[in-house]
Structure formats: structure tokens, C-alpha cells
Scaffold this motif. Structure first.
Motif, mmCIF file in Angstrom:
data_model
loop_
_atom_site.group_PDB
_atom_site.id
_atom_site.type_symbol
_atom_site.label_atom_id
_atom_site.label_comp_id
_atom_site.label_asym_id
_atom_site.label_seq_id
_atom_site.Cartn_x
_atom_site.Cartn_y
_atom_site.Cartn_z
ATOM 1 N N PRO A 45 0.844 -1.194 0.000
ATOM 2 C CA PRO A 45 0.000 0.000 0.000
ATOM 3 C C PRO A 45 0.882 1.248 0.000
ATOM 4 O O PRO A 45 1.972 1.242 0.602
ATOM 5 C CB PRO A 45 -0.784 -0.126 1.315
ATOM 6 N N PRO A 46 0.464 2.328 -0.673
ATOM 7 C CA PRO A 46 1.311 3.525 -0.759
ATOM 8 C C PRO A 46 1.805 4.043 0.584
ATOM 9 O O PRO A 46 2.958 4.469 0.709
ATOM 10 C CB PRO A 46 0.391 4.543 -1.453
ATOM 11 N N ARG A 55 8.068 -3.966 5.566
ATOM 12 C CA ARG A 55 7.072 -4.973 5.937
ATOM 13 C C ARG A 55 6.234 -5.354 4.729
ATOM 14 O O ARG A 55 6.215 -4.664 3.721
ATOM 15 C CB ARG A 55 6.141 -4.441 7.040
ATOM 16 N N GLY A 56 5.542 -6.450 4.872
ATOM 17 C CA GLY A 56 4.524 -6.824 3.914
ATOM 18 C C GLY A 56 3.158 -6.430 4.448
ATOM 19 O O GLY A 56 3.044 -5.705 5.448
ATOM 20 N N GLY A 103 7.621 -6.277 1.255
ATOM 21 C CA GLY A 103 7.289 -5.999 -0.132
ATOM 22 C C GLY A 103 6.211 -6.884 -0.729
ATOM 23 O O GLY A 103 5.858 -6.728 -1.896
ATOM 24 N N VAL A 104 5.665 -7.803 0.046
ATOM 25 C CA VAL A 104 4.658 -8.744 -0.458
ATOM 26 C C VAL A 104 3.311 -8.441 0.187
ATOM 27 O O VAL A 104 3.220 -8.262 1.408
ATOM 28 C CB VAL A 104 5.071 -10.200 -0.169
ATOM 29 N N THR A 105 2.275 -8.390 -0.627
ATOM 30 C CA THR A 105 0.915 -8.208 -0.134
ATOM 31 C C THR A 105 0.085 -9.443 -0.470
ATOM 32 O O THR A 105 0.120 -9.921 -1.611
ATOM 33 C CB THR A 105 0.249 -6.972 -0.756
#
Length: 234
Positions: A45-46, A55-56, A103-105
Motif C-alpha cells: 500500500p502507498p 514490511r509486507g 514488499g509482499v501483499t
């Protein structure tokens, strides 16, 4: 209470459901059916992009499909759906260490196929299994290096109906409930979230303690089902 004992949840099944997403299960509780899928993206998220440490993120969307209720449910979000999907997202984030998935959502989509009470609780319980499947896929793909899963999170509804505490309310029981509560817990027995209200009056501390004991017992059973489902699908 009909045939079911007040301290027993409805019959629950968590089954692998293949979709285009890395995680996918169909959870059935009584007549309630929710399809839970989990998708992975390498973006944040921005508002998280400058966060330190990196964090993810885990988030959720929730919706009731048009045929999920006797009267057609119109498509599109509403205030109730927004509140539920925020609850699902908060609950699932309690199951992971976000710093271990930088970096992972992961987005968990919870689509109600049949609504007969307890859809938000079913979304959390099934959503965790889909989330764990998606995390396992991301690790195989090299997107996540260290396992971020802390442990299962599950949820159940409890309430007081006709003066009697009971667990896992279907629609008929929920409509009669004097007290209605949703309980989210982790695998260690810690509370993630409590949502409770006296629909038709107040409730005592003793009644609250009885409801929480019912919820704890039911959630232990649900977590056992989650673990069995993951052993069969991972």
C-alpha cells in the motif's frame, strides 16, 4: 436449540478449491458456504512504502454473492461489508509476522455463496487456510525467504438465545438472540478481537465468561480442522 447441542458448533468442512489464486478453500458451516481465495502481489500500500523496517501486508475483501440469500443480494459494497472485511483483515494479520514478508501483499477474498449466519467468522477461519497456502506458494517462488506464519487464527459466533448460551449461531438462532458476539482467537488461546452486543438487553459478567468458554472450545476444534486441511493441501 433443535438437535444440536448448545456447546457444539455446526458441522464444518474446509476443502481445497482450485482457482487461479495461490490459495483457495471452500468452508462450509451448516448451510453457510464461503469461498476464500488468497492472491499474492509484490507491492505495498502507498502508505507503507517508506515504512521502516520494511514490511509486507495482509488485507481482505468480503462480499455476499447475489444468490447467497433468499432475496437476491445486490452486487457492490456497503457499510456492513466494509466493516466485515476490515475485521477479516485485522484478524488475518494477527497470524503473520509482516516483517518476514517485506514488499509482499496477500489479499484474501471472501465470497459468501450461501449465507445462513456466521459468515464473518467463516471468512476468518477459511481465510487463514487460504492465506497459509498463499504464503507457502510465495516461499516456493522465492518471494518470501522466512516463514511469516505465527499460527492459526479462527473465529466463531456465540450468543444467548432463550436465556441459554450457545455457539456458532445460524440465521434462525441469530435472529432470536438476546446477546450476539463474534470471537476471534489465535492458536495459543489469545483473543484477537471481540465484538459483542446485548441485542435485547444487557448481559452479566458470568454470562460473558460462559460465552467465552464456549467460543474457546469451538475455536480449538476449528483450528484442528484448519491444520488438517493444510496438511492435505500443502
Amino acid at each position: 436449540m433443535g438437535r444440536r447441542r448448545a456447546d457444539r458448533p455446526r458441522r464444518t468442512r474446509i476443502e481445497f478449491y482450485p482457482t487461479g489464486a495461490p490459495g483457495g478453500v471452500l468452508i462450509t458451516q451448516g448451510r453457510t458456504k464461503v469461498l476464500c481465495t488468497a492472491s499474492v502481489s509484490v507491492e505495498q500500500p502507498p502508505w507503507m512504502r517508506e515504512a521502516e523496517p520494511a514490511r509486507g501486508w495482509v488485507t481482505a475483501e468480503y462480499g455476499m454473492l447475489p444468490g447467497s440469500t433468499p432475496e437476491r443480494k445486490r452486487r457492490g459494497g456497503d457499510g456492513r461489508s466494509t466493516e466485515i472485511q476490515r475485521l477479516v483483515g485485522r484478524s488475518l494479520r494477527a497470524a503473520v509476522d509482516l516483517e518476514r514478508m517485506p514488499g509482499v501483499t496477500v489479499t484474501c477474498d471472501c465470497d459468501v455463496l450461501v449465507a445462513d449466519g456466521g459468515t464473518r467468522a467463516a471468512s476468518i477461519t477459511g481465510g487463514y487456510v487460504a492465506l497459509a497456502q498463499a504464503v507457502a506458494w510465495a516461499r516456493r517462488e522465492g518471494l518470501i525467504q522466512k516463514n511469516p506464519i505465527r499460527g492459526p487464527v479462527a473465529a466463531v459466533s456465540v450468543g444467548i438465545v432463550g436465556g441459554e448460551p450457545c455457539v456458532d449461531l445460524d440465521y434462525a438462532l441469530d435472529a432470536q438472540a438476546e446477546v450476539d458476539m463474534n470471537v476471534v482467537m489465535d492458536h495459543r488461546g489469545g483473543f484477537v478481537e471481540l465484538q459483542g452486543t446485548g441485542e435485547r438487553g444487557t448481559f452479566s459478567r458470568e454470562q460473558l465468561d460462559r460465552l467465552l468458554r464456549l467460543a474457546r472450545g469451538a475455536i480449538r476444534r476449528l483450528i484442528a480442522l484448519q491444520r488438517r486441511a493444510l496438511r492435505s493441501t500443502l
